[in-house]
Design a protein around this motif. Structure first.
Motif, short mmCIF file in Angstrom:
data_model
loop_
_atom_site.label_atom_id
_atom_site.label_comp_id
_atom_site.label_asym_id
_atom_site.label_seq_id
_atom_site.Cartn_x
_atom_site.Cartn_y
_atom_site.Cartn_z
N SER A 261 0.83 -1.19 0.00
CA SER A 261 0.00 0.00 0.00
C SER A 261 0.87 1.25 0.00
O SER A 261 1.87 1.32 0.70
CB SER A 261 -0.90 0.01 1.24
OG SER A 261 -1.59 1.24 1.34
N HIS A 262 0.46 2.23 -0.79
CA HIS A 262 1.14 3.52 -0.80
C HIS A 262 0.25 4.59 -0.20
O HIS A 262 0.40 5.78 -0.50
CB HIS A 262 1.55 3.89 -2.23
CG HIS A 262 2.62 2.99 -2.78
ND1 HIS A 262 3.95 3.12 -2.41
CD2 HIS A 262 2.55 1.93 -3.62
CE1 HIS A 262 4.66 2.19 -3.04
NE2 HIS A 262 3.84 1.45 -3.77
N HIS A 263 -0.70 4.18 0.65
CA HIS A 263 -1.60 5.11 1.34
C HIS A 263 -1.38 4.97 2.84
O HIS A 263 -1.09 3.89 3.34
CB HIS A 263 -3.06 4.83 0.97
CG HIS A 263 -4.00 5.90 1.40
ND1 HIS A 263 -4.64 5.89 2.62
CD2 HIS A 263 -4.38 7.04 0.78
CE1 HIS A 263 -5.40 6.98 2.72
NE2 HIS A 263 -5.26 7.69 1.62
N HIS A 264 -1.53 6.07 3.54
CA HIS A 264 -1.27 6.07 4.99
C HIS A 264 -2.38 5.41 5.78
O HIS A 264 -2.18 4.99 6.93
CB HIS A 264 -1.10 7.51 5.48
CG HIS A 264 -2.17 8.44 4.99
ND1 HIS A 264 -3.47 8.40 5.45
CD2 HIS A 264 -2.13 9.42 4.05
CE1 HIS A 264 -4.19 9.33 4.84
NE2 HIS A 264 -3.41 9.95 3.97
N ASP A 265 -3.61 5.33 5.25
CA ASP A 265 -4.76 4.73 5.91
C ASP A 265 -5.16 5.46 7.20
O ASP A 265 -5.82 4.88 8.06
CB ASP A 265 -4.51 3.24 6.23
CG ASP A 265 -4.35 2.41 4.96
OD1 ASP A 265 -5.04 2.71 3.97
OD2 ASP A 265 -3.53 1.48 4.97
N TYR B 152 -10.44 9.94 1.63
CA TYR B 152 -10.69 11.13 0.83
C TYR B 152 -12.17 11.52 0.91
O TYR B 152 -13.05 10.68 0.66
CB TYR B 152 -10.31 10.90 -0.63
CG TYR B 152 -10.69 12.06 -1.51
CD1 TYR B 152 -9.96 13.25 -1.47
CD2 TYR B 152 -11.80 11.98 -2.35
CE1 TYR B 152 -10.32 14.33 -2.26
CE2 TYR B 152 -12.16 13.06 -3.15
CZ TYR B 152 -11.42 14.23 -3.10
OH TYR B 152 -11.78 15.30 -3.87
#
Length: 292
Positions: A2-6, A10
């Protein structure tokens, strides 16, 4: 991978519930004043001029001016305008600048935590070291008679675990995430943590140190930001945090420009503006379950 911080999803600002600040106000403005200390001969620190090695007397002394003189000049201004601030305190201020943190408390400022010192970025710390630092800072600032509920990381630096650690240690909000004009909720392993807007634009460090602007330009930025947000606030509640450092805006050639813009805004007495603290914003959002 994953390249999202979670930490948050959005959700555009135009698709959120509409609500008011206390008294039906629509734009919350607070002053976040950074009271910081640094190490002599090593560590991080903003620079007025390129360092010529260590000990870097020029830049160290320039930063120390804020604690010895600049903060007190700003206190005079804030007292005259009857403005409380959010005092963002390095915990080591209590040891290295006796009386400064107490002055913030005694004038009614909110006491918020800003790490131990600004000589080290928080994100560089190991897991145990970061957890121990947060616990130590919280305990030290509690000696002022109030336990801080807000946190600003030194150098706006976080590790992957920082929000989890802050929530675990009882913090209600964090100022590190400059991603919105409204309070939002961050997910952590220990419950929710509010992100209260803290501007990296209406902030004297990036404006004056990084971009080499000066006080009149910074004051004009404040005017423009307030005007724009007031033009939007009939549609949505908004927050503006004005970030100040006493060693920058507390300089005698810069304070007058800050004084002029704050005086203009206070004397205008716009009924839409709520002059407040970051902690009061967080408390209102929590009490009414308003965060997106």
């Amino acid at each position: 991978m994953s390249h999202h911080h979670d930490r948050y999803a959005y959700r555009p600002i135009v698709e959120r519930p509409v609500y008011d600040w206390p008294g039906g106000r629509r734009l919350a403005i607070y002053l976040g004043v950074n009271h910081e200390v640094f190490r002599f001969g090593e560590g991080l620190g903003a620079q007025l001029a390129p360092a010529q090695g260590e000990p870097d007397v020029l830049n160290y002394a320039w930063r120390d001016y804020g604690n010895r003189v600049g903060a007190w000049r700003l206190f005079d201004l804030f007292d005259r305008l009857e403005l409380r601030t959010t005092a963002l305190l390095n915990a080591e201020v209590l040891d290295l600048c006796p009386g400064l943190a107490e002055a913030c408390r005694d004038r009614g400022d909110e006491i918020a935590a800003h790490g131990a010192s600004n000589a080290q970025a928080q994100g560089e710390m190991g897991r145990r070291g970061e957890a121990a630092m947060i616990a130590r800072v919280t305990e030290r600032l509690a000696a002022l008679g109030v336990t801080p509920t807000g946190w600003l990381g030194p150098w706006i630096s976080e590790s992957e675990r920082t929000p989890d650690l802050l929530a675990r240690h009882g913090y209600r909000y964090v100022l590190d995430w400059a991603h919105d004009d409204q309070p939002t909720r961050l997910s952590t392993r220990h419950g929710g943590l509010l992100s209260i807007p803290y501007s990296q634009e209406i902030n004297d460090i990036p404006a004056i140190v990084a971009r080499h602007q000066e006080a009149e330009t910074f004051a004009a930025m404040i005017r423009a930001a307030v005007a724009q947000l007031l033009s939007e606030c009939d549609r949505r509640p908004l927050v503006l945090g004005i970030a100040l450092h006493p060693y920058i805006m507390g300089q005698p050639h810069r304070t007058p420009a800050l004084a002029r813009v704050l005086t203009e805004l206070r004397e205008a007495d716009d009924p839409r503006i709520w002059w407040t603290t970051a902690g009061a914003i967080a408390a209102h959002v929590e009490a009414n379950d308003l965060a997106a």
